[in-house]
Design an enzyme around this catalytic site. Structure first.
Site, PDB file in Angstrom:
ATOM      1  CG  HIS A 223       9.439  -4.421   9.429  1.00  0.00           C
ATOM      2  ND1 HIS A 223       8.658  -5.363   8.802  1.00  0.00           N
ATOM      3  CD2 HIS A 223       8.578  -3.526   9.974  1.00  0.00           C
ATOM      4  CE1 HIS A 223       7.388  -5.054   8.975  1.00  0.00           C
ATOM      5  NE2 HIS A 223       7.305  -3.948   9.680  1.00  0.00           N
TER       6      HIS A 223
ATOM      7  CB  CYS B  30       2.615  -7.831   9.183  1.00  0.00           C
ATOM      8  SG  CYS B  30       2.009  -6.408  10.094  1.00  0.00           S
TER       9      CYS B  30
ATOM     10  N   GLY C 283       0.785  -1.234   0.000  1.00  0.00           N
ATOM     11  CA  GLY C 283       0.000   0.000   0.000  1.00  0.00           C
ATOM     12  C   GLY C 283       0.810   1.273   0.000  1.00  0.00           C
TER      13      GLY C 283
END
Length: 784
Positions: free
Chosen positions: A708, A657, A446
């Site tokens: 990340h 997630c 997104g």
């Protein structure tokens, strides 16, 4: 009666730690500067608690990234892949530490980060320890001792905080088969004993050992491990006073174990589980002190002193006053720093601000509760109690909280609101005809990187430096560039990039009624990532469309499909500070109805693919298995209320997630999303096993690279991960995408990673075509 705190926020009241860490990672400041920033925050925290009248101030509650990672480094649980960073690269210990959290690409080394997952049912993430069979441990880092000595030099006697050995092992993960991590206790315990002895020799009297797993379902072996471990700690360190801390839930059937442990004090969470007090008082021995977790460490509402004092009075009748301690329910890590700091929270109305308490105010509440428990007749104490009563009554009677129309809409909900028109197999055929996507379609989750310029535009809009029209033109330019770039590299389903959004929950909360926002109510999510959760104070409704303008604008720029991007009702609930005057399920239903209206608006605007993110669905699970079904029923139902008002041709995506899916896979399937995208790269596709064993019928996008970490994976690495997925999931069901949104990454690494991802997907298609062609040739030859 002593006051104490289980832990204080470590980010700094102005996110000083975030800024210092990120500057260090970019080599803009030195290691010395980073260490000084940490020392300054610790000193500020210790002094603040000392001045508030806290008797037992915690140390080692500070962390540069994560407290579980701190413990892994302390006990030398360092995966082998990181050893070269120290031995070959001669990097400082803190660089090894950050590499374990973030991955490492430098000087010819390319090392993936350790897994990250949610800390129980909070929105905090921890770094998952990795264990091997017969793992050896040793005292590697002296952080616990160093911070205790640091405080002592400053004239502050602290209570060091340590994650308990059993919870530490259970928080981890076996990286090879044939053993259970609890079997490593005999190897780990000597290191804990060494730490405790060093603390004792340095002058520590109290040590807080956190065992949050006492609020979880435990096996017989795990319960026995508690007894043997703490007996050994008592034998080896008889002069250290252990305060054993449980939190986040009821001790339940673990109470006999907790009350039998040879510790000086037991801490219980009376915010989450006030009903346990009577049984605890009856069970614990007379010589064991009891710490009452009365002040909510996880929410921002003022403590109701009358309610807390009633619990205190009950405890005082059963326990000698000197054997009682008062503290927060859990560490204040989950609370914003300070409501009253100069220039803080000027945007909050006085009415709502009067209902709130942040970490600093919670520390003061702890101190005030002790004053009130000892002497309510004192005039100053009477004034404190009277002021608190007025605030609690003001909130209970506030007209801005209740909306009759919203309550009626929830009452009128029926099963039809949570049902798609047809089953997935029928929808899938229509969607394939409608969307015409290739095998292994590519997309992103997104968001795209929010550069310093984009964030500055938003700040300038708020300051009035930019007009709304000027701001919109800048965002349009950024969105157009993102659409053109996605088309150029060959992504199949595009996103508009979310440049107009601050945070995936905050953005929606700002457009919904029943929410209010802080200016500096930051809490740590993971590492340097901080979020500013909205506050849900009243009934929730959607006064107007929230995302249609920007999604429609992006769709107008391309013939490819652009996904509508929404945050789901459960995630909005979980990642907000939620009102405490009605059931969370009812608040979630209100949010679900608001999101449903937005989904329907997007579909009417011609958007054919709509993603409703629910990364927080699993983290909301109650800690006890017996309570799961009730939660999952309303949580899944709320997602379906939000997503089920569309035609079969409209494809509904969801994203999750850091979730272990094995134990709730049937509920994930019950969400009935057409496509689910999940985090899979750090676990090397292990999470897909649950979908394969369950024979999950809908489509899946297993993340092929970890967003990340700044590390950029190779094309071959992504292909290998997808080949693992192909081994257990049918090709037709698979999508190719990153693990999560790309908001926090830089453009350079994002572009390179996505280009490689698209090439990886093309390679998979080419291989599938080749295999199909080869199979067809074999069939023809056999026929011939």
């Amino acid at each position: 009666m002593l006051t104490h705190n289980l832990g204080y926020p470590r980010i700094g009241s102005r996110r000083q730690l975030k800024k210092a860490c990120e500057a260090y990672w970019k080599e803009k400041i030195s290691l010395h500067d980073l260490l000084k920033a940490g020392a300054d925050i610790r000193l500020q925290n210790w002094k603040l608690q000392q001045e508030a009248g806290i008797d037992m101030i915690p140390s080692n509650d500070f962390s540069f990234y994560d407290q579980v990672l701190d413990m892994s480094l302390t006990v030398g649980a360092i995966p082998e892949r990181y050893h070269d960073i120290v031995t070959d690269q001669k990097r400082p210990e803190l660089d090894l530490y950050f590499a374990m959290a973030r991955g490492y690409q430098n000087n010819g080394l390319d090392i993936i980060a350790m897994e990250m997952t949610k800390w129980f049912d909070t929105n905090y993430h921890y770094i998952v320890p990795e264990f091997k069979k017969d793992q050896k441990f040793k005292l590697f880092s002296s952080k616990i001792l160093d911070e205790f000595k640091e405080a002592k030099r400053l004239g502050i006697q602290t209570k060091p905080v340590i994650i308990g050995p059993i919870s530490y092992l259970l928080l981890g993960k076996e990286k090879e088969t044939g053993f259970h991590r609890i079997s490593l206790l005999q190897n780990l315990l000597p290191v804990y004993l060494e730490i405790l002895k060093k603390l004792e020799n340095s002058g520590a009297t109290w040590v807080q050992i956190d065992e949050p797993y006492l609020a979880m379902d435990l096996s017989k072996e795990e319960k026995e491990a508690f007894l043997s471990t703490y007996k050994e700690i008592k034998r080896a360190c008889p002069n250290i006073k252990i305060l054993l801390a449980s939190y986040f839930g009821n001790l339940g059937d673990n109470l006999p174990i907790a009350s039998a442990l040879p510790v000086c004090a037991l801490h219980i969470d009376l915010v989450r589980a006030p009903e346990q007090l009577e049984e605890v008082l009856q069970s614990i021995p007379k010589n064991m002190s009891l710490s009452l977790g009365l002040v909510d460490g996880r929410n921002i509402w003022k403590n109701d002193f009358e309610g807390s004092l009633a619990l205190l009075e009950k405890a005082q009748k059963a326990k000698e006053t000197e054997r009682l301690l008062i503290g927060p329910s859990c560490s204040l890590l989950h609370s914003p720093c300070d409501l009253e700091e100069e220039s803080n929270e000027t945007a909050l109305t006085p009415e709502i601000k009067n209902w709130l308490a942040f970490a600093k105010q919670k520390v003061e509440e702890i101190s005030n509760l002790r004053k009130l428990a000892i002497d309510q007749e004192n005039k100053a104490n009477l004034d404190i109690l009277s002021e608190n009563k007025a605030a609690i009554q003001s909130k209970a009677e506030a007209q801005i909280i209740h909306k009759a129309k919203v309550k009626l809409a929830v009452e009128l909900l029926s099963p039809e609101h949570s049902q798609r028109k047809n089953i997935f197999s029928e929808r899938q055929k229509l969607q394939e005809e409608n969307l015409k996507l290739p095998l292994f379609p590519t997309t992103t989750i997104g968001s795209f990187p929010q550069t310093k310029e984009v964030r500055q535009w938003r700040a300038n809009l708020k300051k009035g430096v930019l007009t709304q029209n000027q701001y919109n033109e800048l965002i349009k330019k950024e969105t157009k560039a993102a659409i053109e770039w996605q088309e150029a590299i060959g992504l199949d389903v595009l996103v508009h990039g979310e440049f107009e959004r601050n945070d995936m929950v905050e953005y929606f909360g700002e457009k919904l009624e029943g929410f209010v926002f802080t200016q500096n109510g930051w809490v740590q999510s993971y590492g340097s990532r901080c979020v500013k959760p909205p506050i849900i104070y009243g009934d929730v409704s959607r006064p107007r469309a929230m995302t249609k303008y920007w999604t429609s604008f992006a769709q107008s720029l391309t013939n490819k499909n652009v996904k509508g991007m929404l945050t789901g009702p459960v995630t909005i609930l979980q990642w907000s500070f939620v009102r405490n005057d009605q059931a969370r399920s009812v608040t979630c239903q209100q949010i679900a109805l608001a999101i449903r209206e937005e989904v329907n608006d997007l579909e009417s605007a011609g958007i054919k693919i709509i993603q409703i993110d629910e990364p927080a669905l699993r983290e909301g699970l109650p800690l006890r298995l017996s309570h799961w079904d009730a939660y999952l029923k309303w949580a899944v139902d709320c997602f379906r209320i939000a997503s089920s008002g569309v035609k079969d041709e409209t494809q509904i995506h969801t994203h999750m997630c850091y979730s272990e899916f094995n134990d709730i896979i049937q509920h994930i399937a019950a969400m009935d999303a057409d496509v689910i995208t999940i985090e899979c790269s750090r676990s090397q596709m292990e999470l897909l096993d649950a979908f394969a064993e369950f024979q999950y019928p809908n489509e899946i996008g297993p993340g092929v690279y970890d967003i990340h970490s700044p590390r950029i994976p190779t094309e071959d690495e992504m292909v290998q991960l997808m080949n693992k997925a192909k081994a257990v999931i049918k090709d037709r069901q698979l999508w190719v995408n990153p693990d999560c949104g790309l908001k926090t990454r830089g453009w350079e690494e994002t572009k390179e990673a996505l280009i490689r991802m698209v090439k990886a997907a093309q390679s998979l298609r080419d291989n599938a075509t080749l295999n199909t062609s080869s199979f067809s040739t074999k069939v023809l030859n056999n026929l011939g």
